[in-house]
Motif scaffolding. Structure first.
Motif, PDB file in Angstrom:
ATOM      1  N   ILE A   1       0.816  -1.219   0.000  1.00 43.78           N
ATOM      2  CA  ILE A   1       0.000   0.000   0.000  1.00 43.78           C
ATOM      3  C   ILE A   1       0.846   1.264   0.000  1.00 43.78           C
ATOM      4  CG2 ILE A   1      -1.721   1.321   1.276  1.00 43.78           C
ATOM      5  CD1 ILE A   1      -2.846  -1.158  -0.051  1.00 43.78           C
ATOM      6  N   LEU A   2       1.755   1.384   0.955  1.00 46.55           N
ATOM      7  CA  LEU A   2       2.526   2.619   1.080  1.00 46.55           C
ATOM      8  C   LEU A   2       3.551   2.767  -0.045  1.00 46.55           C
ATOM      9  CD1 LEU A   2       2.927   2.717   4.961  1.00 46.55           C
ATOM     10  CD2 LEU A   2       1.362   4.051   3.532  1.00 46.55           C
ATOM     11  N   THR A   3       4.092   1.654  -0.512  1.00 47.83           N
ATOM     12  CA  THR A   3       4.988   1.703  -1.670  1.00 47.83           C
ATOM     13  C   THR A   3       4.237   2.204  -2.889  1.00 47.83           C
ATOM     14  OG1 THR A   3       6.398  -0.076  -0.841  1.00 47.83           O
ATOM     15  CG2 THR A   3       6.412   0.305  -3.214  1.00 47.83           C
ATOM     16  N   LYS A   4       3.045   1.673  -3.101  1.00 52.75           N
ATOM     17  CA  LYS A   4       2.223   2.085  -4.249  1.00 52.75           C
ATOM     18  C   LYS A   4       1.937   3.587  -4.215  1.00 52.75           C
ATOM     19  CE  LYS A   4      -2.061   0.936  -3.883  1.00 52.75           C
ATOM     20  NZ  LYS A   4      -3.235   0.055  -3.805  1.00 52.75           N
ATOM     21  N   VAL A   5       1.527   4.082  -3.062  1.00 49.54           N
ATOM     22  CA  VAL A   5       1.168   5.498  -2.952  1.00 49.54           C
ATOM     23  C   VAL A   5       2.401   6.385  -3.078  1.00 49.54           C
ATOM     24  CG1 VAL A   5       0.193   7.252  -1.420  1.00 49.54           C
ATOM     25  CG2 VAL A   5      -0.906   5.023  -1.613  1.00 49.54           C
ATOM     26  N   ASP A   6       3.507   5.979  -2.469  1.00 49.44           N
ATOM     27  CA  ASP A   6       4.726   6.786  -2.563  1.00 49.44           C
ATOM     28  C   ASP A   6       5.196   6.910  -4.003  1.00 49.44           C
ATOM     29  OD1 ASP A   6       7.298   7.993  -1.214  1.00 49.44           O
ATOM     30  OD2 ASP A   6       8.017   6.478  -2.635  1.00 49.44           O
ATOM     31  N   ARG A   7       5.289   5.794  -4.723  1.00 51.13           N
ATOM     32  CA  ARG A   7       5.822   5.859  -6.083  1.00 51.13           C
ATOM     33  C   ARG A   7       4.856   6.582  -7.026  1.00 51.13           C
ATOM     34  NH1 ARG A   7       8.553   3.742  -2.788  1.00 51.13           N
ATOM     35  NH2 ARG A   7      10.147   2.145  -3.116  1.00 51.13           N
ATOM     36  N   ALA A   8       3.559   6.297  -6.887  1.00 49.29           N
ATOM     37  CA  ALA A   8       2.582   6.931  -7.783  1.00 49.29           C
ATOM     38  C   ALA A   8       2.515   8.434  -7.547  1.00 49.29           C
ATOM     39  CB  ALA A   8       1.209   6.303  -7.571  1.00 49.29           C
ATOM     40  N   SER A   9       2.559   8.852  -6.293  1.00 45.38           N
ATOM     41  CA  SER A   9       2.477  10.288  -5.991  1.00 45.38           C
ATOM     42  C   SER A   9       3.764  11.000  -6.377  1.00 45.38           C
ATOM     43  CB  SER A   9       2.168  10.505  -4.506  1.00 45.38           C
ATOM     44  OG  SER A   9       3.171   9.933  -3.684  1.00 45.38           O
ATOM     45  N   MET A  10       4.903  10.409  -6.067  1.00 45.92           N
ATOM     46  CA  MET A  10       6.171  11.056  -6.376  1.00 45.92           C
ATOM     47  C   MET A  10       6.439  11.118  -7.877  1.00 45.92           C
ATOM     48  SD  MET A  10       8.020  12.231  -3.759  1.00 45.92           S
ATOM     49  CE  MET A  10       6.512  13.193  -3.710  1.00 45.92           C
ATOM     50  N   ALA A  11       5.820  10.217  -8.640  1.00 51.45           N
ATOM     51  CA  ALA A  11       5.947  10.289 -10.100  1.00 51.45           C
ATOM     52  C   ALA A  11       5.362  11.585 -10.632  1.00 51.45           C
ATOM     53  CB  ALA A  11       5.238   9.101 -10.741  1.00 51.45           C
ATOM     54  N   HIS A  12       4.452  12.193  -9.856  1.00 51.76           N
ATOM     55  CA  HIS A  12       3.801  13.443 -10.257  1.00 51.76           C
ATOM     56  C   HIS A  12       4.177  14.601  -9.334  1.00 51.76           C
ATOM     57  CE1 HIS A  12       1.458  11.172 -13.126  1.00 51.76           C
ATOM     58  NE2 HIS A  12       1.111  10.335 -12.172  1.00 51.76           N
ATOM     59  N   ALA A  13       5.256  14.439  -8.541  1.00 48.50           N
ATOM     60  CA  ALA A  13       5.682  15.476  -7.599  1.00 48.50           C
ATOM     61  C   ALA A  13       4.528  15.901  -6.701  1.00 48.50           C
ATOM     62  CB  ALA A  13       6.263  16.682  -8.342  1.00 48.50           C
ATOM     63  N   LEU A  14       3.816  14.909  -6.191  1.00 54.26           N
ATOM     64  CA  LEU A  14       2.696  15.123  -5.270  1.00 54.26           C
ATOM     65  C   LEU A  14       3.036  14.500  -3.923  1.00 54.26           C
ATOM     66  CD1 LEU A  14      -0.427  15.893  -4.895  1.00 54.26           C
ATOM     67  CD2 LEU A  14      -0.848  13.464  -5.425  1.00 54.26           C
ATOM     68  N   GLU A  15       2.818  15.235  -2.846  1.00 58.05           N
ATOM     69  CA  GLU A  15       3.006  14.663  -1.518  1.00 58.05           C
ATOM     70  C   GLU A  15       1.677  14.131  -1.007  1.00 58.05           C
ATOM     71  OE1 GLU A  15       3.502  16.615   2.780  1.00 58.05           O
ATOM     72  OE2 GLU A  15       5.384  16.593   1.664  1.00 58.05           O
ATOM     73  N   VAL A  16       1.675  12.877  -0.551  1.00 58.34           N
ATOM     74  CA  VAL A  16       0.478  12.265   0.032  1.00 58.34           C
ATOM     75  C   VAL A  16       0.719  12.019   1.516  1.00 58.34           C
ATOM     76  CG1 VAL A  16      -1.046  10.257   0.038  1.00 58.34           C
ATOM     77  CG2 VAL A  16      -0.263  11.223  -2.131  1.00 58.34           C
ATOM     78  N   ARG A  17      -0.235  12.463   2.328  1.00 58.41           N
ATOM     79  CA  ARG A  17      -0.156  12.282   3.779  1.00 58.41           C
ATOM     80  C   ARG A  17      -1.263  11.345   4.250  1.00 58.41           C
ATOM     81  NH1 ARG A  17       0.792  18.645   5.629  1.00 58.41           N
ATOM     82  NH2 ARG A  17       2.771  18.938   4.509  1.00 58.41           N
ATOM     83  N   VAL A  18      -0.988  10.593   5.291  1.00 60.39           N
ATOM     84  CA  VAL A  18      -1.900   9.525   5.726  1.00 60.39           C
ATOM     85  C   VAL A  18      -2.220   9.675   7.213  1.00 60.39           C
ATOM     86  CG1 VAL A  18      -1.534   7.759   3.976  1.00 60.39           C
ATOM     87  CG2 VAL A  18       0.190   8.074   5.711  1.00 60.39           C
ATOM     88  N   PRO A  19      -3.199  10.503   7.563  1.00 63.66           N
ATOM     89  CA  PRO A  19      -3.511  10.750   8.984  1.00 63.66           C
ATOM     90  C   PRO A  19      -3.902   9.502   9.759  1.00 63.66           C
ATOM     91  CG  PRO A  19      -4.605  12.361   7.574  1.00 63.66           C
ATOM     92  CD  PRO A  19      -4.019  11.334   6.666  1.00 63.66           C
ATOM     93  N   LEU A  20      -4.547   8.530   9.108  1.00 67.69           N
ATOM     94  CA  LEU A  20      -4.937   7.312   9.812  1.00 67.69           C
ATOM     95  C   LEU A  20      -3.728   6.482  10.226  1.00 67.69           C
ATOM     96  CD1 LEU A  20      -8.035   6.227   7.687  1.00 67.69           C
ATOM     97  CD2 LEU A  20      -8.052   7.080  10.039  1.00 67.69           C
ATOM     98  N   LEU A  21      -2.546   6.830   9.696  1.00 71.44           N
ATOM     99  CA  LEU A  21      -1.315   6.144  10.089  1.00 71.44           C
ATOM    100  C   LEU A  21      -0.417   7.026  10.943  1.00 71.44           C
ATOM    101  CD1 LEU A  21      -0.538   4.174   6.810  1.00 71.44           C
ATOM    102  CD2 LEU A  21      -1.566   3.332   8.936  1.00 71.44           C
ATOM    103  N   ASP A  22      -0.958   8.124  11.443  1.00 72.87           N
ATOM    104  CA  ASP A  22      -0.245   8.874  12.469  1.00 72.87           C
ATOM    105  C   ASP A  22       0.063   7.924  13.623  1.00 72.87           C
ATOM    106  OD1 ASP A  22       0.388  11.561  13.934  1.00 72.87           O
ATOM    107  OD2 ASP A  22      -0.972  10.472  15.292  1.00 72.87           O
TER     108      ASP A  22
END
Length: 634
Positions: free
Chosen positions: A495-516
């Motif tokens: 999950i987190l690998t998928k979101v990190d690579r997909a978001s960074m491919a577009h220079a987008l930062e994704v934050r995950v409050p439920l994983l605070d």
């Protein structure tokens, strides 16, 4: 949000090639297209690519302390940096910038290796302490941000946010790890701490690594784990009230930014909960985005629209063709190693859409892991109830025999597909859960691999990853145990690998409050019966959210971010799949059983069996080999 790289001479003092460092750094340009910089000194080199989020004019890295004796490269966000800054100033530290990055430098000066315990956020960073001749690496508690590293044949230590930064090094050996192959075809990704190559590794979530000149590479050190420490004396009403308070606080802590910020909104419970909390915190409308599919069977956009209308968000929705299968080579380039989660395709598209309007997006990832929301959690607990009635000595021969004798019937209604259930009941909880989550079970992998490759494995099975975590689990509650296994494997590895690579491919930062991590700690202590009750996952989460979301959102059937994989591989991707799976270069690796590969292709095309998951995993493995060249297949 950034990309970081570095080279450290473990022997001390050698000159590091600036051009080599530059190539490593530029391989991650997409992670930080705003600006980048390099720092080199005898025995040490740091590189950094920056996507400016906080302190836009003052966050250039590498960043140093007052006398330049300590240097930092950092990827992530520290959400409590203002409180830490005040505390550190009270202890005599002087700050030169308003950035969250500088907080880490002074935290290292004050607390050394324990600095990580003071940080709230997502992070992967490296600190060079010149007086101590020490390099310190750290990765956040959950594994939101990545960190890869390798010891090179010449005694240099190299690290980077993505594996591609290490693949820029000409002397990095590209020998494929047989154990990583076994794990990939079981899980659909290569779990930490392995990578697909024997020479490179991932730093485990919640771990640090301290290297000193003249000393061999040490083992990493764990600084945090999910506690699963029970809360005593709380009623359901108590939990519901405190849950909302803690959720709102976690969301609010993640809203710090000096750039446009928004949220993903799928119309599911988790993303809708995040948007509801955001709408109640700020005075400005929340920016939300979602994607729709042109096939109603895969489309959730109406639910997202309902939430957007209720909270009057600035909502953007774009329709994507369900046959959006043109990203195979793009995905191979993004992930650097085999990765078989096909939902990477819509995730890539929603990140692409979000970046048109915002630089930071909040997501609902982590809800299923926290609150037992996956169907497999319900299935595992049902199987565990049956297991508890009979000892393993009885279950193993009885259900093992039934599992072998019962036909595999992918085509049949679910009630008649008992083979997998029988096989799971013949195992203990950990192996049964592994069997349930495997994209290719033991039987399939045994047929998929060649005899020579099975001999190379020397009996190793991917279940050992879960067995290792089960042995160190802080809980013996069955549901909590499988949640713990998910948090150690599926969450960071998939999950987190998928979101990190997909978001960074577009220079987008994704934050995950439920994983605070503070929220995760508290939720882990809730009773299992409050999470999974009467066959319903996320029970207490949904109850707490009833004032904020409609029953249509809370209690509809979970849909997921799926694509029509089986249909693709019988239709528009059939010839591409056939060419890839039967590719001579793929067979030359010695990994695969050519006869079984052809059998899977023929049976899937004839619709006698659904081999879509196995075929997709082979397809993505082939894409990885093609991207990394012949050296990878040696």
């Amino acid at each position: 949000m950034c990309g970081i790289v570095g080279i450290f001479d473990m022997q001390g003092g050698r000159t590091i090639d600036r051009d080599l460092l530059h190539r490593m750094n530029e391989s991650q340009f997409h992670r930080g297209p705003v600006e980048g910089d390099l720092h080199l000194e005898p025995g040490l080199a740091f590189g950094h690519r920056r996507l400016s989020i906080i302190a836009l004019e003052a966050g250039l890295q590498p960043l140093f302390n007052e006398d330049d004796s300590i240097a930092l490269v950092f990827n992530g966000e520290i959400y409590n940096f203002r409180e830490l800054r005040t505390e550190l100033q009270g202890l005599g530290h002087t700050f030169r910038t308003p950035s969250d990055s500088e907080t880490i430098v002074h935290a290292w000066e004050q607390w050394g290796e324990d600095c990580v315990t003071h940080l709230r956020g997502m992070f992967a960073f490296a600190i060079w302490d010149r007086p101590r001749r020490t390099l310190f690496l750290a990765r956040d508690r959950i594994g939101i941000k990545p960190m890869h590293y390798a010891v090179l044949p010449d005694g240099m230590f190299a690290f980077g946010s993505e594996l591609k930064s290490l693949l820029s090094l000409p002397n990095l050996k590209r020998e494929i790890d047989p154990l990583a192959v076994e794990e990939y075809f079981a899980y659909g990704y290569v779990p930490e701490p392995r990578t697909i190559f024997t020479s490179a590794h991932k730093l485990l979530p919640g771990h640090t690594l301290t290297l000193r000149v003249g000393q061999p590479l040490p083992k990493s050190k764990q600084f945090w784990d999910v506690p699963f420490k029970p809360h005593l004396g709380m009623t359901d009403r108590d939990i519901e009230g405190e849950l909302v308070v803690r959720l709102r606080e976690a969301v609010e802590s993640h809203l710090i930014a000096d750039v446009p910020l928004g949220a993903f909104l799928s119309g599911g419970v988790d993303s809708s909960a995040i948007v509801a909390m955001m709408a109640g915190i700020g005075s400005e409308p929340v920016n939300t985005c979602s994607i729709a599919f042109n096939d109603p069977a895969f489309d959730e956009s109406d639910y997202a629209r309902q939430v957007a209308e209720r909270y009057r968000t600035n909502h953007q929705c774009e329709t994507v063709d369900k046959d959006d299968y043109g990203l195979l080579d793009t995905l191979a380039a993004l992930y650097d190693e085999p990765y078989a989660d096909s939902s990477a395709i819509p995730t890539y598209r929603v990140c692409q859409l979000a970046r048109k309007r915002v630089t930071v997006a909040l997501s609902g990832d982590g809800g299923d892991e926290n609150f037992a929301g996956y169907r497999r959690h319900r299935m595992a607990m049902g199987e565990e109830r049956v297991r508890s009635m009979l000892p393993l000595a009885v279950r193993k021969p009885v259900f093992g025999l039934l599992g072998k004798a019962y036909p595999k019937a992918d085509w049949a209604p679910r009630v008649f597909r008992a083979k997998t259930t029988f096989e799971a009941l013949a195992r203990d909880l950990t192996e049964g859960y592994f069997h349930g989550v495997s994209i290719n079970n033991d039987r399939v992998r045994s047929q998929l691999f060649s005899e020579s490759f099975r001999q190379r494995l020397q009996g190793y099975r991917a279940v050992e990853v879960m067995r290792g975590y089960a042995a160190q689990s802080p809980t013996d509650d069955p549901l909590s145990l499988i949640q713990y296994l998910d948090m150690k494997t599926y969450l960071p590895g998939d999950i987190l690998t998928k979101v990190d690579r997909a978001s960074m491919a577009h220079a987008l930062e994704v934050r995950v409050p439920l994983l605070d991590h503070q929220f995760v700690e508290w939720v882990s202590g809730l009773p299992s019966t409050s999470k999974l009750r009467n066959g319903e996952g996320k029970h207490i989460f949904k109850k707490a959210l009833q004032p904020y979301l409609s029953d249509d959102i809370l209690y509809r059937k979970k849909q997921g971010f799926s694509i029509p994989l089986a249909a693709w591989l019988r239709g528009p991707l059939l010839e591409s799949m056939r060419r890839a799976v039967l590719n001579p270069a793929l067979l030359d690796t010695g990994i695969f059983n050519a006869g079984y590969l052809k059998q899977m292709v023929d049976e899937h095309q004839a619709r006698t069996k659904d081999h879509s998951t196995a075929l997709w995993s082979v397809l993505m493995f082939d894409a990885f080999l093609r991207k990394n060249g012949a050296a990878a297949a040696a």
